[in-house]
Design a protein around this motif. Structure first.
Motif, PDB file in Angstrom:
ATOM      1  N   CYS A   5       4.304 -18.899  -4.469  1.00 11.23           N
ATOM      2  CA  CYS A   5       4.811 -20.205  -4.667  1.00 11.23           C
ATOM      3  C   CYS A   5       6.205 -20.234  -5.753  1.00 11.23           C
ATOM      4  O   CYS A   5       5.814 -19.567  -6.634  1.00 11.23           O
ATOM      5  N   CYS A   8       4.821 -22.983  -8.771  1.00 11.68           N
ATOM      6  CA  CYS A   8       3.535 -22.848  -9.555  1.00 11.68           C
ATOM      7  C   CYS A   8       3.340 -21.254  -9.616  1.00 11.68           C
ATOM      8  O   CYS A   8       2.452 -20.877 -10.385  1.00 11.68           O
ATOM      9  N   CYS A  42       2.214 -24.029  -0.291  1.00 16.74           N
ATOM     10  CA  CYS A  42       1.300 -23.764  -1.436  1.00 16.74           C
ATOM     11  C   CYS A  42       0.034 -24.464  -1.354  1.00 16.74           C
ATOM     12  O   CYS A  42       0.069 -25.936  -1.100  1.00 16.74           O
ATOM     13  N   CYS A  45      -0.101 -26.569  -5.080  1.00 15.41           N
ATOM     14  CA  CYS A  45       0.961 -27.946  -5.369  1.00 15.41           C
ATOM     15  C   CYS A  45       1.704 -28.352  -4.137  1.00 15.41           C
ATOM     16  O   CYS A  45       2.440 -29.338  -4.522  1.00 15.41           O
ATOM     17  N   SER A  47       4.179 -27.395  -2.495  1.00 18.35           N
ATOM     18  CA  SER A  47       5.512 -27.233  -2.220  1.00 18.35           C
ATOM     19  C   SER A  47       5.623 -26.033  -1.023  1.00 18.35           C
ATOM     20  O   SER A  47       4.632 -25.517  -0.841  1.00 18.35           O
TER      21      SER A  47
END
Ligand SMILES: [Zn+2]
Length: 200
Positions: A5, A8, A42, A45, A47
């Motif tokens: 990711c 994060c 991800c 998070c 994303s």
């Protein structure tokens, strides 16, 4: 290769499909839409990103769909523009199967990409056409002088060797004069290391 990711740095992600609409078009003008493009999401998070491998795979699909091969009519035009008496003569010149032009021009089959490329190259210039003709005339014997980039690469090698020799021997000969390379016999090298084909 595992991706990670970008937000994060978690390595826990799912691979999800999405629809990608390309700026490029198919040969018939239709938009190129890849329905099963892949990206990563991800798990921590949420994303989303595309890995290098996913981008590469997507680009390859787009390239494949946008590729415009020669049509049967174009193939006929190209063949007729060149000095062949028959389709079989043309096929022989290109080293294709002797029925290749008959099949392609009737649309029974299509040339593969390398055959397509070869026709374009030969049809592009008289120089290219004549080169293939010469190759046939000399039964495809290899001649270094026929290969521009190879000649250039060898010239660079000779130059580099020249400079090396200057440093070692403090030679004062002209850089243009490469003939002495045949005669030197440095203590830490055999003469063979310096032997090279001379230009006629
Ligand atoms: Zn994340």
């Amino acid at each position: 290769m595992k991706s990670k990711c970008l937000e994060c740095l978690s390595i826990d992600y799912d691979v999800i499909n999405f629809e990608f609409v390309s700026d490029k078009k198919k040969p018939n003008g239709e938009a190129i839409i890849i329905k099963d493009a892949e990206m990563c999401r991800c798990q921590k998070c949420g994303s989303e990103w595309m890995s290098g491998a996913q981008i590469k795979a997507l680009n390859e699909k787009i390239e494949e769909l946008s590729y415009e091969s020669l049509t049967p009519a174009r193939i006929a035009e190209i063949r007729e523009s060149m000095p062949f008496k028959t389709k079989a003569d043309a096929a022989k010149f290109f080293c294709f199967n002797h029925k290749a032009f008959i099949k392609w021009e009737k649309g029974y089959s299509s040339p593969n990409k390398s055959a397509d490329l070869l026709m374009r190259l030969v049809a592009r210039s008289e120089e290219n056409f004549n080169f293939v003709k010469e190759l046939h005339d000399k039964a495809f014997r290899f001649d270094l002088a026929d290969y521009h980039f190879l000649v250039k690469a060898e010239a660079v090698q000779v130059d580099e060797m020249n400079e090396h020799t200057y440093e070692n021997n403090n030679a004062t000969r002209s850089k243009e004069d490469k003939s002495y390379l045949w005669m030197i016999n440095p203590t830490d090298n055999t003469a063979d290391d310096y032997a090279m084909p001379m230009a006629a």
